[in-house]
Design a protein around this motif. Structure first.
Motif, PDB file in Angstrom:
ATOM      1  N   SER A   1       0.819  -1.188   0.000  1.00 49.62           N
ATOM      2  CA  SER A   1       0.000   0.000   0.000  1.00 49.62           C
ATOM      3  C   SER A   1       0.870   1.261   0.000  1.00 49.62           C
ATOM      4  O   SER A   1       0.575   2.219  -0.697  1.00 49.62           O
ATOM      5  CB  SER A   1      -0.907  -0.021   1.231  1.00 49.62           C
ATOM      6  OG  SER A   1      -1.746   1.089   1.205  1.00 49.62           O
ATOM      7  N   LEU A   4       2.463   1.561  -3.508  1.00 50.14           N
ATOM      8  CA  LEU A   4       1.485   1.972  -4.504  1.00 50.14           C
ATOM      9  C   LEU A   4       1.047   3.417  -4.291  1.00 50.14           C
ATOM     10  O   LEU A   4       0.825   4.151  -5.255  1.00 50.14           O
ATOM     11  CB  LEU A   4       0.275   1.042  -4.477  1.00 50.14           C
ATOM     12  CG  LEU A   4       0.546  -0.384  -4.952  1.00 50.14           C
ATOM     13  CD1 LEU A   4      -0.689  -1.247  -4.756  1.00 50.14           C
ATOM     14  CD2 LEU A   4       0.994  -0.403  -6.394  1.00 50.14           C
ATOM     15  N   SER A   5       0.917   3.841  -3.046  1.00 51.32           N
ATOM     16  CA  SER A   5       0.580   5.243  -2.770  1.00 51.32           C
ATOM     17  C   SER A   5       1.679   6.165  -3.260  1.00 51.32           C
ATOM     18  O   SER A   5       1.410   7.244  -3.786  1.00 51.32           O
ATOM     19  CB  SER A   5       0.362   5.456  -1.277  1.00 51.32           C
ATOM     20  OG  SER A   5      -0.796   4.811  -0.842  1.00 51.32           O
ATOM     21  N   PHE A   8       1.337   6.046  -7.338  1.00 52.97           N
ATOM     22  CA  PHE A   8       0.158   6.609  -7.981  1.00 52.97           C
ATOM     23  C   PHE A   8      -0.284   7.948  -7.418  1.00 52.97           C
ATOM     24  O   PHE A   8      -0.880   8.748  -8.120  1.00 52.97           O
ATOM     25  CB  PHE A   8      -1.011   5.625  -7.914  1.00 52.97           C
ATOM     26  CG  PHE A   8      -0.788   4.385  -8.731  1.00 52.97           C
ATOM     27  CD1 PHE A   8      -0.689   4.454 -10.103  1.00 52.97           C
ATOM     28  CD2 PHE A   8      -0.677   3.156  -8.126  1.00 52.97           C
ATOM     29  CE1 PHE A   8      -0.485   3.316 -10.866  1.00 52.97           C
ATOM     30  CE2 PHE A   8      -0.465   2.008  -8.865  1.00 52.97           C
ATOM     31  CZ  PHE A   8      -0.372   2.091 -10.242  1.00 52.97           C
ATOM     32  N   LEU A  51      -1.586  -7.330  -4.189  1.00 56.94           N
ATOM     33  CA  LEU A  51      -1.382  -6.233  -5.120  1.00 56.94           C
ATOM     34  C   LEU A  51      -2.708  -5.764  -5.716  1.00 56.94           C
ATOM     35  O   LEU A  51      -2.961  -4.566  -5.834  1.00 56.94           O
ATOM     36  CB  LEU A  51      -0.419  -6.647  -6.227  1.00 56.94           C
ATOM     37  CG  LEU A  51      -0.079  -5.587  -7.259  1.00 56.94           C
ATOM     38  CD1 LEU A  51       0.650  -4.423  -6.607  1.00 56.94           C
ATOM     39  CD2 LEU A  51       0.778  -6.183  -8.359  1.00 56.94           C
ATOM     40  N   GLN A  54      -4.726  -3.896  -2.864  1.00 58.89           N
ATOM     41  CA  GLN A  54      -4.136  -2.608  -2.499  1.00 58.89           C
ATOM     42  C   GLN A  54      -4.192  -1.617  -3.651  1.00 58.89           C
ATOM     43  O   GLN A  54      -4.378  -0.423  -3.436  1.00 58.89           O
ATOM     44  CB  GLN A  54      -2.697  -2.788  -2.011  1.00 58.89           C
ATOM     45  CG  GLN A  54      -2.599  -3.533  -0.702  1.00 58.89           C
ATOM     46  CD  GLN A  54      -3.466  -2.935   0.377  1.00 58.89           C
ATOM     47  OE1 GLN A  54      -3.547  -1.728   0.549  1.00 58.89           O
ATOM     48  NE2 GLN A  54      -4.149  -3.797   1.105  1.00 58.89           N
ATOM     49  N   SER A  55      -4.043  -2.097  -4.885  1.00 59.90           N
ATOM     50  CA  SER A  55      -4.146  -1.172  -6.013  1.00 59.90           C
ATOM     51  C   SER A  55      -5.573  -0.663  -6.142  1.00 59.90           C
ATOM     52  O   SER A  55      -5.800   0.501  -6.467  1.00 59.90           O
ATOM     53  CB  SER A  55      -3.683  -1.827  -7.312  1.00 59.90           C
ATOM     54  OG  SER A  55      -4.490  -2.937  -7.628  1.00 59.90           O
ATOM     55  N   ARG A  56      -6.557  -1.498  -5.843  1.00 59.99           N
ATOM     56  CA  ARG A  56      -7.947  -1.038  -5.848  1.00 59.99           C
ATOM     57  C   ARG A  56      -8.141   0.058  -4.813  1.00 59.99           C
ATOM     58  O   ARG A  56      -8.774   1.088  -5.076  1.00 59.99           O
ATOM     59  CB  ARG A  56      -8.889  -2.196  -5.570  1.00 59.99           C
ATOM     60  CG  ARG A  56     -10.350  -1.786  -5.615  1.00 59.99           C
ATOM     61  CD  ARG A  56     -11.252  -2.895  -5.235  1.00 59.99           C
ATOM     62  NE  ARG A  56     -11.060  -3.170  -3.811  1.00 59.99           N
ATOM     63  CZ  ARG A  56     -11.793  -4.031  -3.127  1.00 59.99           C
ATOM     64  NH1 ARG A  56     -12.718  -4.718  -3.732  1.00 59.99           N
ATOM     65  NH2 ARG A  56     -11.580  -4.222  -1.856  1.00 59.99           N
ATOM     66  N   LEU A  59      -6.143   3.287  -6.003  1.00 57.51           N
ATOM     67  CA  LEU A  59      -6.751   3.909  -7.172  1.00 57.51           C
ATOM     68  C   LEU A  59      -8.116   4.512  -6.853  1.00 57.51           C
ATOM     69  O   LEU A  59      -8.475   5.554  -7.394  1.00 57.51           O
ATOM     70  CB  LEU A  59      -6.851   2.913  -8.325  1.00 57.51           C
ATOM     71  CG  LEU A  59      -5.501   2.510  -8.925  1.00 57.51           C
ATOM     72  CD1 LEU A  59      -5.692   1.427  -9.974  1.00 57.51           C
ATOM     73  CD2 LEU A  59      -4.787   3.702  -9.508  1.00 57.51           C
TER      74      LEU A  59
END
Length: 88
Positions: A1, A4-5, A8, A51, A54-56, A59
């Motif tokens: 998380s 990815l934060s 993105f 993944l 956490q990407s959901r 995003l």
């Protein structure tokens, strides 16, 4: 998380946050590798699942930041976002 934060949302985590994650990552890695039933395909499947979830989350946070609705006033009750397919 956190990764990815950073990718993105351009959210740079505090170094203390990164340091607190190191023992957690190390402990999970040691527990996983010493497990008798450990398999690489199972590990890859678990990481792919993590993944995806956490990407959901990241995003949906990114898409929520772009809303043009004004913030609620401080005296009014908090307004909850409607549930949609992204939040389910």
């Amino acid at each position: 998380s956190v990764v990815l934060s950073a990718l993105f949302l351009n959210d740079k985590p505090h170094p203390a946050v990164l340091l607190t994650l190191l023992p957690i990552i190390g402990g999970v890695a040691m527990a996983s590798m010493s497990e008798v039933t450990f398999t690489w395909p199972g590990f890859a499947s678990a990481m792919a699942s993590n993944l995806a979830f956490q990407s959901r989350n990241v995003l949906s946070k990114k898409l929520g930041m772009k809303s043009s609705s004004p913030p609620p006033s401080s005296s009014a009750a908090p307004v909850e976002a409607p549930l949609d397919t992204m939040n389910l």
